[in-house]
Design an enzyme around this catalytic site. Structure first.
Site, PDB file in Angstrom:
ATOM      1  N   LYS A 113      -6.230  -0.734 -14.371  1.00  0.00           N
ATOM      2  CA  LYS A 113      -5.713  -0.473 -13.031  1.00  0.00           C
ATOM      3  C   LYS A 113      -6.471   0.714 -12.452  1.00  0.00           C
ATOM      4  CE  LYS A 113      -2.256  -1.934 -10.324  1.00  0.00           C
ATOM      5  NZ  LYS A 113      -1.671  -3.255 -10.152  1.00  0.00           N
ATOM      6  N   GLY A 117      11.862  -4.238   0.117  1.00  0.00           N
ATOM      7  CA  GLY A 117      10.439  -4.221   0.443  1.00  0.00           C
ATOM      8  C   GLY A 117       9.973  -5.584   0.912  1.00  0.00           C
ATOM      9  N   GLY A 159       6.861  -6.388   2.142  1.00  0.00           N
ATOM     10  CA  GLY A 159       5.410  -6.285   2.346  1.00  0.00           C
ATOM     11  C   GLY A 159       4.721  -7.605   2.052  1.00  0.00           C
ATOM     12  N   VAL A 165       4.059  -9.328  -0.651  1.00  0.00           N
ATOM     13  CA  VAL A 165       4.759 -10.277  -1.524  1.00  0.00           C
ATOM     14  C   VAL A 165       6.176 -10.524  -1.009  1.00  0.00           C
ATOM     15  CG1 VAL A 165       5.504 -10.797  -3.882  1.00  0.00           C
ATOM     16  CG2 VAL A 165       3.417  -9.468  -3.510  1.00  0.00           C
ATOM     17  N   TYR A 225       7.511 -10.519   1.819  1.00  0.00           N
ATOM     18  CA  TYR A 225       7.612 -11.424   2.973  1.00  0.00           C
ATOM     19  C   TYR A 225       7.580 -12.895   2.518  1.00  0.00           C
ATOM     20  CZ  TYR A 225       6.346 -14.232   6.937  1.00  0.00           C
ATOM     21  OH  TYR A 225       6.334 -15.240   7.872  1.00  0.00           O
TER      22      TYR A 225
HETATM   23  P1  NAD Z   1       3.036  -3.936   0.028  1.00  0.00           P
HETATM   24  O1  NAD Z   1       2.554  -2.529   0.170  1.00  0.00           O
HETATM   25  O2  NAD Z   1       2.469  -4.964   0.917  1.00  0.00           O
HETATM   26  O3  NAD Z   1       4.623  -3.985   0.201  1.00  0.00           O
HETATM   27  C1  NAD Z   1       5.483  -3.016  -0.269  1.00  0.00           C
HETATM   28  C2  NAD Z   1       6.568  -2.865   0.779  1.00  0.00           C
HETATM   29  O4  NAD Z   1       7.576  -2.009   0.271  1.00  0.00           O
HETATM   30  C3  NAD Z   1       6.056  -2.235   2.077  1.00  0.00           C
HETATM   31  O5  NAD Z   1       6.484  -3.020   3.180  1.00  0.00           O
HETATM   32  C4  NAD Z   1       6.711  -0.855   2.085  1.00  0.00           C
HETATM   33  O6  NAD Z   1       6.982  -0.389   3.380  1.00  0.00           O
HETATM   34  C5  NAD Z   1       7.980  -1.135   1.313  1.00  0.00           C
HETATM   35  N1  NAD Z   1       8.628   0.023   0.728  1.00  0.00           N
HETATM   36  C6  NAD Z   1       8.067   1.142   0.171  1.00  0.00           C
HETATM   37  N2  NAD Z   1       9.028   1.970  -0.252  1.00  0.00           N
HETATM   38  C7  NAD Z   1      10.222   1.380   0.025  1.00  0.00           C
HETATM   39  C8  NAD Z   1      11.575   1.742  -0.180  1.00  0.00           C
HETATM   40  N3  NAD Z   1      11.920   2.883  -0.756  1.00  0.00           N
HETATM   41  N4  NAD Z   1      12.532   0.876   0.228  1.00  0.00           N
HETATM   42  C9  NAD Z   1      12.217  -0.297   0.821  1.00  0.00           C
HETATM   43  N5  NAD Z   1      10.943  -0.685   1.046  1.00  0.00           N
HETATM   44  C10 NAD Z   1       9.961   0.141   0.664  1.00  0.00           C
HETATM   45  O7  NAD Z   1       2.839  -4.318  -1.498  1.00  0.00           O
HETATM   46  P2  NAD Z   1       2.900  -5.744  -2.167  1.00  0.00           P
HETATM   47  O8  NAD Z   1       1.515  -6.211  -2.400  1.00  0.00           O
HETATM   48  O9  NAD Z   1       3.876  -6.611  -1.446  1.00  0.00           O
HETATM   49  O10 NAD Z   1       3.489  -5.380  -3.606  1.00  0.00           O
HETATM   50  C11 NAD Z   1       4.863  -5.066  -3.784  1.00  0.00           C
HETATM   51  C12 NAD Z   1       5.120  -4.731  -5.247  1.00  0.00           C
HETATM   52  O11 NAD Z   1       4.749  -5.848  -6.064  1.00  0.00           O
HETATM   53  C13 NAD Z   1       4.312  -3.553  -5.804  1.00  0.00           C
HETATM   54  O12 NAD Z   1       5.068  -2.880  -6.777  1.00  0.00           O
HETATM   55  C14 NAD Z   1       3.104  -4.220  -6.441  1.00  0.00           C
HETATM   56  O13 NAD Z   1       2.531  -3.417  -7.456  1.00  0.00           O
HETATM   57  C15 NAD Z   1       3.776  -5.447  -7.020  1.00  0.00           C
HETATM   58  N6  NAD Z   1       2.848  -6.557  -7.232  1.00  0.00           N
HETATM   59  C16 NAD Z   1       2.138  -7.057  -6.199  1.00  0.00           C
HETATM   60  C17 NAD Z   1       1.273  -8.120  -6.429  1.00  0.00           C
HETATM   61  C18 NAD Z   1       0.480  -8.764  -5.308  1.00  0.00           C
HETATM   62  O14 NAD Z   1      -0.014  -9.880  -5.495  1.00  0.00           O
HETATM   63  N7  NAD Z   1       0.384  -8.144  -4.143  1.00  0.00           N
HETATM   64  C19 NAD Z   1       1.146  -8.650  -7.726  1.00  0.00           C
HETATM   65  C20 NAD Z   1       1.916  -8.122  -8.757  1.00  0.00           C
HETATM   66  C21 NAD Z   1       2.769  -7.061  -8.490  1.00  0.00           C
END
Ligand code: NAD
Length: 343
Positions: free
Chosen positions: A80, A178, A180, A182, A184
């Site tokens: 990472k 959250g 974001g 994922v 969504y």
């Molecule tokens: P992202 O940044 O697009 O979304 C995260 C969302 O969480 C954002 O909208 C942010 O505003 C919100 N957020 C932050 N703090 C918050 C809080 N205290 N309360 C409520 N909402 C809050 O990230 P993502 O890509 O959607 O990933 C989300 C999680 O999933 C992360 O932990 C990431 O490591 C994990 N993940 C993502 C993927 C991927 O394919 N993107 C794969 C495996 C794991």
């Protein structure tokens, strides 16, 4: 800053501190384990309060990737990267990611990067100007988030089947923390399956839009834990299952995509004692990396079929945990270690 005796250090093979003065880049790359193959794991950009907080995050995230890739049946190790910066305040994003790519390149292919919180496939495309060791680019396997969301959705279904004996989510209340990349897409699947959604995010505008689209109730970030729901899906940052939040939980299932949800392993034990079924984070959120693993000869159908296996993997973990009366996270770790050590 101590590394080898750091509490989050777990025999990581390489920890590289990267500094490029011209672009302002400050990053840490951690290669945890390459026994199953080159280390794969995204690059997170976050406004860490301290360098130590960033180090803790990257060490834990890299270890999680080793376990995730092993249990997903991928010939990949775990690593990472974290960039220490506020993603909204970067003066020259292109310069930053070119510099990041140069550091990834110096590792000679032992670590492949991809997008994560605070970064996007577009950022990694820029990094690809200075290194071939990036994955999840547009035009190749693309954004991993929809696949992570699919796997998380199927993982929630597995947990609902195991805990509540139900095949459908119709009428079940699910809290998503959250919305974001994922979160969504996860809401989209859950809504289509008939779930009633309660959602929170720190960005009120995005939250309102998603609420409208999926007929969801919105709550303030700190209120999400105590919602009277069947499932709590943490999809923001890590360590949200901790001493403060555990007493607030009403859900009987915790299943979401965020990495490192348990603040400490003992919180997994406490969840078991509370009778709350926990879907181990790195198992349920493996959809994105599974999709990336098909990048060399990309085939969306093959990638999707492998993402769908997350349902069965979780079922095996849930049943085994029940049979042994042990926390699901412990069972998952044990299964992953068996796969890694068999190499
Ligand atoms: P992202 O940044 O697009 O979304 C995260 C969302 O969480 C954002 O909208 C942010 O505003 C919100 N957020 C932050 N703090 C918050 C809080 N205290 N309360 C409520 N909402 C809050 O990230 P993502 O890509 O959607 O990933 C989300 C999680 O999933 C992360 O932990 C990431 O490591 C994990 N993940 C993502 C993927 C991927 O394919 N993107 C794969 C495996 C794991």
């Amino acid at each position: 800053m101590a590394v080898f005796n750091h509490p989050a250090y777990d025999e990581h093979e390489q920890v590289v501190f990267c500094r490029d003065e011209a672009s302002g880049l400050k990053a840490i790359i951690a290669v945890h384990n390459t026994r199953l193959g080159a280390a794969f794991g995204g690059c997170r950009m976050w406004n860490y309060a301290s360098d130590d907080e960033a180090l803790t995050d990257v060490l834990r995230l890299a270890r999680g990737m080793t376990y995730k890739n092993a249990l997903a049946g991928l010939a990949m190790g775990g690593g990472k990267a974290v960039i220490i910066a506020d993603p909204t305040q970067v003066a020259d994003r292109a310069a930053l990611f070119r510099a990041f790519g140069r550091f990834v390149n110096q590792l000679g292919g032992s670590y492949y990067s991809a997008e994560d919180v605070g970064t996007s496939p577009a950022d990694l495309k820029i990094a690809s100007e200075t290194t071939p060791f990036v994955a999840g680019l547009e035009g190749k396997s693309g954004d991993p988030s929809p696949f992570t969301a699919l796997g998380t959705y199927l993982g929630i279904k597995a947990a609902v089947k195991h805990k509540l004996g139900r095949d459908s989510l119709k009428g079940l209340k699910i809290a998503v923390q959250g919305i974001g990349h994922v979160g969504y897409h996860l809401c989209r699947h859950l809504y289509a399956d008939g779930a009633e959604l309660v959602i929170s995010d720190i960005h009120p505008q995005a939250l309102a839009q998603v609420a409208k689209e999926f007929n969801a109730i919105t709550v303030a970030p700190q209120e999400i834990y105590s919602q009277d729901v069947d499932v709590f899906a943490p999809c923001a940052l890590g360590a949200t299952l901790n001493d403060t939040t555990l007493p607030l939980l009403q859900a009987s299932i915790i299943a979401g995509c965020a990495n490192n949800q348990l603040a400490e392993p003992r919180h997994g034990e406490q969840l078991q004692q509370l009778g709350i079924l926990y879907a181990p984070d790195y198992v349920i959120n493996a959809g994105g990396i599974i999709n990336v693993s098909f990048e060399a000869a990309y085939d969306v159908n093959k990638a999707t079929a492998k993402v769908e296996q997350i349902y069965q993997t979780l079922m095996t973990i849930f049943r085994e945990a029940e049979a042994q009366n042990r926390p699901t996270a412990e069972i998952a770790d044990e299964m992953a270690r068996k796969i890694i050590n068999a190499q």
